[in-house]
Structures are given as C-alpha cells and as structure tokens.
Design a protein around this motif. Structure first.
Motif, PDB file in Angstrom:
ATOM      1  N   GLY A 185      -8.746  60.647  31.374  1.00  0.00           N
ATOM      2  CA  GLY A 185      -9.019  59.384  30.706  1.00  0.00           C
ATOM      3  C   GLY A 185      -8.357  59.303  29.358  1.00  0.00           C
ATOM      4  N   ALA A 186      -8.814  58.364  28.541  1.00  0.00           N
ATOM      5  CA  ALA A 186      -8.265  58.165  27.201  1.00  0.00           C
ATOM      6  C   ALA A 186      -8.656  59.336  26.300  1.00  0.00           C
ATOM      7  N   GLY A 187      -7.741  59.726  25.433  1.00  0.00           N
ATOM      8  CA  GLY A 187      -7.948  60.908  24.613  1.00  0.00           C
ATOM      9  C   GLY A 187      -9.112  60.837  23.653  1.00  0.00           C
ATOM     10  N   PHE A 188      -9.543  59.633  23.258  1.00  0.00           N
ATOM     11  CA  PHE A 188     -10.636  59.532  22.278  1.00  0.00           C
ATOM     12  C   PHE A 188     -12.007  59.812  22.891  1.00  0.00           C
ATOM     13  N   ILE A 189     -12.085  59.986  24.202  1.00  0.00           N
ATOM     14  CA  ILE A 189     -13.382  60.199  24.848  1.00  0.00           C
ATOM     15  C   ILE A 189     -13.967  61.555  24.492  1.00  0.00           C
ATOM     16  N   ASP A 190     -13.158  62.615  24.505  1.00  0.00           N
ATOM     17  CA  ASP A 190     -13.692  63.931  24.159  1.00  0.00           C
ATOM     18  C   ASP A 190     -14.224  63.980  22.725  1.00  0.00           C
ATOM     19  N   PRO A 191     -13.497  63.472  21.724  1.00  0.00           N
ATOM     20  CA  PRO A 191     -14.094  63.426  20.381  1.00  0.00           C
ATOM     21  C   PRO A 191     -15.424  62.678  20.354  1.00  0.00           C
ATOM     22  N   ALA A 192     -15.535  61.605  21.131  1.00  0.00           N
ATOM     23  CA  ALA A 192     -16.788  60.854  21.181  1.00  0.00           C
ATOM     24  C   ALA A 192     -17.922  61.709  21.739  1.00  0.00           C
ATOM     25  N   CYS A 193     -17.634  62.464  22.802  1.00  0.00           N
ATOM     26  CA  CYS A 193     -18.655  63.340  23.383  1.00  0.00           C
ATOM     27  C   CYS A 193     -19.106  64.388  22.371  1.00  0.00           C
ATOM     28  N   LEU A 194     -18.169  64.900  21.567  1.00  0.00           N
ATOM     29  CA  LEU A 194     -18.534  65.871  20.543  1.00  0.00           C
ATOM     30  C   LEU A 194     -19.354  65.217  19.437  1.00  0.00           C
ATOM     31  N   ILE A 195     -19.024  63.999  19.057  1.00  0.00           N
ATOM     32  CA  ILE A 195     -19.753  63.302  17.996  1.00  0.00           C
ATOM     33  C   ILE A 195     -21.240  63.229  18.318  1.00  0.00           C
ATOM     34  N   VAL A 196     -21.583  62.887  19.545  1.00  0.00           N
ATOM     35  CA  VAL A 196     -23.002  62.796  19.915  1.00  0.00           C
ATOM     36  C   VAL A 196     -23.664  64.162  19.783  1.00  0.00           C
ATOM     37  N   ARG A 197     -22.969  65.208  20.182  1.00  0.00           N
ATOM     38  CA  ARG A 197     -23.524  66.560  20.047  1.00  0.00           C
ATOM     39  C   ARG A 197     -23.702  66.945  18.577  1.00  0.00           C
ATOM     40  N   LEU A 198     -22.776  66.535  17.727  1.00  0.00           N
ATOM     41  CA  LEU A 198     -22.893  66.849  16.305  1.00  0.00           C
ATOM     42  C   LEU A 198     -24.078  66.119  15.674  1.00  0.00           C
ATOM     43  N   ILE A 199     -24.304  64.875  16.074  1.00  0.00           N
ATOM     44  CA  ILE A 199     -25.465  64.140  15.580  1.00  0.00           C
ATOM     45  C   ILE A 199     -26.743  64.834  16.047  1.00  0.00           C
ATOM     46  N   PHE A 200     -26.762  65.276  17.287  1.00  0.00           N
ATOM     47  CA  PHE A 200     -27.896  66.039  17.812  1.00  0.00           C
ATOM     48  C   PHE A 200     -28.162  67.277  16.951  1.00  0.00           C
ATOM     49  N   ALA A 201     -27.088  67.890  16.422  1.00  0.00           N
ATOM     50  CA  ALA A 201     -27.211  69.117  15.629  1.00  0.00           C
ATOM     51  C   ALA A 201     -27.546  68.864  14.166  1.00  0.00           C
ATOM     52  N   GLY A 202     -27.640  67.589  13.753  1.00  0.00           N
ATOM     53  CA  GLY A 202     -28.064  67.303  12.388  1.00  0.00           C
ATOM     54  C   GLY A 202     -27.093  66.533  11.525  1.00  0.00           C
TER      55      GLY A 202
END
Length: 265
Positions: A185-202
């Motif tokens: 898919g589009a390259g910005f999807i993986d950074p988006a998936c990481l962003i949600v995990r980072l928010i989960f981490a604080g």
C-alpha cells in the motif's frame, strides 16, 4: 493465546522439528507475542532456532502463510525463515534466532528512532504482489468510502503491526518480527500504525507524529492521506475490541480515537 511448551508436544511433532534442527537440548517458551500457540527458542547443535506454530485448522493459520510468503523479501530486516513443515496437525515455522529485546516506545526512549529507521529501510525493499499479501485498499475497504480508499493504494511493502513485541532491539539495530499482516500500500500507512502505538505508550498525538516526520513516506504523503488512515485505524480497532474487549485492545481504541480526533481539528 495459550502457549504449548516444547515438552508438551507429541513425539511426532518434536521429531519433525528435530529432523530439521538436529537434537534439541534446551527449550524456552516465549512470553511475548499473541499470534502463535507454539513460540519457543530451541537450543540445537547448530545454534538457536525460534519455532512458532499453530494448528492447521486454526483460523489464524493464514497468518503463517503470509509470514512464510513474505519472509524471503525481508531478510535485510527480519530473521531468516529456515523451514516450514506440517506435523500431526501443526503448521510450524523455523527461524534463525535473532538476538535482542523487545522495543520500548515510552516518550524519550532511544528505541523509537531505531524503529523509525527500520521503517525507512523497509520502504526501500521490494516485494511482488503475492496472493497471500493483502492490498491496503482492500484490507481497509469496509472502514472507508471508496474515494478515500484510493489514497491507500501503493506498492510499498508494509508491516502494519508495530506492537513493541514485534520489534527486537539489538545495539543500534531494530529488527521486525511476526509478519502476520504484511500489506502492499501507500508508504504513509506504516508510520500511521506506529503513531497509534506511540500514543498507546504515552506520547501525545503531536509527539507521536514528530517521531515520524522525517520519514520520506510520511513527509511526502498526500494531504488527506494521514486523515484517511487515522479514520480507518480508529474504526478497525473499534471493531477488534468489540469482538474481544481485552483491556489492551480497549486502550488501543482510545489511542486510535485520540489520533483521529487530532487529525480532524
């Protein structure tokens, strides 16, 4: 998922593994990870091997097929798949064991830039359009309008499951494991998936986005691309948690919703 220890496996299963590894003289069941009933680090005469397995009739067995299909294309970033076999109703994958510990995503952690760098390297790898690998616009089709889905189309190989359990940190290197959900898919999807995990981490949404700002795939994303994937991830996690309201999944819903709300401002 409840784990099955090496010693609990029937003799035909252990024999099928040792046919490929040589004699197993030690075995330690992994505590982390959620997708495999067998997850064991085996000490063998030829060195350590990590074995994961699912029953062939388990609905999640398709994850093993996806992981096996993509493995040859990601050896620059992931442990090498040595073999795959079936024995006594088990689908088994054997990997060259990789050193390291699971990633820490807390604000200020030095692991986060290492994970981002691994993501940068992944975006440069090539993988063909294999039948086992989903297309982003199909994977998230039920969460978005058809016009928005086109923004997710692309040919970049994506990992998409950036749980810290799926990243091994060793020195300055981050290695990606557990390719249960590879996607093109589009390259910005993986950074988006990481962003949600980072928010989960604080992290705050602003802090999480700042962690990936320098990635070309994020910096060059179409204007509405991050907004669209934020909406898709929020709806996806809501559906996952509705089916299984485990505590951490409920927290992922809150994290995804928080980022989606930030993107809508």
């Amino acid at each position: 998922m409840q784990r099955t220890d090496w010693e609990q496996l029937d003799a035909p299963v252990r024999a099928a593994v040792e046919c490929r590894t040589g004699s197993v003289h030690s075995a330690r069941t992994a505590a982390a990870g959620k997708n495999s009933a067998i997850a064991a680090l085996l000490g063998t005469d030829d060195g350590p091997v990590f074995v994961k397995g699912l029953r062939v009739d388990d609905p999640r067995a398709a994850c093993h097929g996806r992981e096996a299909a993509v493995s040859r294309y990601v050896t620059a970033l992931s442990p090498e798949l040595l073999w795959r076999t079936e024995a006594d109703g088990w689908d088994l994958l054997g990997f060259r064991a990789a050193p390291g510990r699971h990633a820490d995503y807390a604000p200020g952690s030095p692991d986060v830039p290492k994970v981002v760098n691994a993501m940068r390297r992944l975006a440069l790898l090539w993988c063909p359009d294999l039948p086992q690998i989903k297309r982003a616009e199909r994977r998230w089709a039920r969460y978005l309008d058809s016009a928005d889905l086109q923004l997710l189309h692309g040919d970049v190989l994506l990992h998409t499951d950036y749980s810290p359990d799926n990243v091994l940190i060793h020195g300055e290197d981050a290695r990606l494991i557990d390719w249960a959900w590879p996607t093109l898919g589009a390259g910005f999807i993986d950074p988006a998936c990481l962003i949600v995990r980072l928010i989960f981490a604080g992290h705050t949404p602003q802090e999480a986005e700042a962690c990936v700002n320098e990635l070309p795939s994020w910096a060059n994303a179409p204007a509405r691309g991050p907004d669209v994937i934020a909406e898709a991830l929020a709806r996806m996690w809501a559906e996952i948690a509705a089916a299984d309201p485990t505590g951490w999944k409920q927290q992922m819903v809150k994290s995804a919703n928080r980022w989606h709300a930030h993107r809508r401002r």
